[in-house]
Design a protein around this motif. Structure first.
Motif, PDB file in Angstrom:
ATOM      1  N   GLU A   1     -20.398  14.184  28.601  1.00 25.18           N
ATOM      2  CA  GLU A   1     -20.632  15.056  29.760  1.00 25.18           C
ATOM      3  C   GLU A   1     -19.399  15.906  30.037  1.00 25.18           C
ATOM      4  OE1 GLU A   1     -23.272  15.716  31.621  1.00 25.18           O
ATOM      5  OE2 GLU A   1     -24.543  14.334  30.497  1.00 25.18           O
ATOM      6  N   ARG A   2     -18.221  15.293  29.821  1.00 23.08           N
ATOM      7  CA  ARG A   2     -16.955  15.998  30.022  1.00 23.08           C
ATOM      8  C   ARG A   2     -15.871  15.271  29.256  1.00 23.08           C
ATOM      9  NH1 ARG A   2     -13.929  12.992  33.333  1.00 23.08           N
ATOM     10  NH2 ARG A   2     -14.973  11.497  34.659  1.00 23.08           N
ATOM     11  N   LEU A   3     -14.744  15.923  29.035  1.00 24.13           N
ATOM     12  CA  LEU A   3     -13.607  15.284  28.381  1.00 24.13           C
ATOM     13  C   LEU A   3     -12.955  14.309  29.346  1.00 24.13           C
ATOM     14  CD1 LEU A   3     -12.001  18.329  26.547  1.00 24.13           C
ATOM     15  CD2 LEU A   3     -13.361  16.481  25.551  1.00 24.13           C
ATOM     16  N   PRO A   4     -12.482  13.162  28.856  1.00 25.33           N
ATOM     17  CA  PRO A   4     -11.840  12.192  29.750  1.00 25.33           C
ATOM     18  C   PRO A   4     -10.464  12.665  30.194  1.00 25.33           C
ATOM     19  CG  PRO A   4     -11.787  11.411  27.480  1.00 25.33           C
ATOM     20  CD  PRO A   4     -12.595  12.667  27.485  1.00 25.33           C
ATOM     21  N   ARG A   5     -10.099  12.234  31.375  1.00 25.97           N
ATOM     22  CA  ARG A   5      -8.735  12.451  31.850  1.00 25.97           C
ATOM     23  C   ARG A   5      -7.841  11.389  31.210  1.00 25.97           C
ATOM     24  NH1 ARG A   5     -12.003  12.851  36.458  1.00 25.97           N
ATOM     25  NH2 ARG A   5     -12.197  14.988  37.181  1.00 25.97           N
TER      26      ARG A   5
ATOM     27  N   ASP B   1     -11.937   6.235  30.516  1.00 32.83           N
ATOM     28  CA  ASP B   1     -12.999   6.057  29.526  1.00 32.83           C
ATOM     29  C   ASP B   1     -14.218   6.859  29.966  1.00 32.83           C
ATOM     30  OD1 ASP B   1     -11.492   4.274  28.039  1.00 32.83           O
ATOM     31  OD2 ASP B   1     -12.289   2.519  29.083  1.00 32.83           O
ATOM     32  N   VAL B   2     -14.845   7.534  29.010  1.00 36.49           N
ATOM     33  CA  VAL B   2     -16.070   8.287  29.274  1.00 36.49           C
ATOM     34  C   VAL B   2     -17.089   7.876  28.216  1.00 36.49           C
ATOM     35  CG1 VAL B   2     -17.104  10.593  29.378  1.00 36.49           C
ATOM     36  CG2 VAL B   2     -14.797  10.241  30.234  1.00 36.49           C
TER      37      VAL B   2
END
Length: 75
Positions: free
Chosen positions: A18-22, A26-27
């Motif tokens: 959905e989006r890149l992790p910060r 963890d994503v």
């Protein structure tokens, strides 16, 4: 005309997020798949699709990924 592609042939692992992790986060992936990749494989496959006789020169392992590379290049 014919083409000899020299380089790599690998199996790419693609994941969709959905989006890149910060940093440190963890994503979860919502989709993933594998496909043939590598610079020489991409060139050789594209050439065949354009009607150009082609061959590839590369080293391929004997593990499961290497066998998959060979299978996909043969098809």
């Amino acid at each position: 005309m014919s083409l000899l592609a020299i380089g790599s042939a690998i199996i790419d692992e693609i994941i969709e997020l959905e989006r890149l992790p910060r940093s440190g986060e963890d994503v979860s992936a919502y989709n993933s798949w594998s496909e043939l990749g590598g610079c020489a494989a991409n060139v050789a496959v594209t050439a065949v699709k354009l009607g150009i006789s082609s061959a590839i020169l590369c080293r391929v392992g004997t593990d499961q990924r290497g066998l998959e590379v060979r299978r996909q290049l043969a098809s």
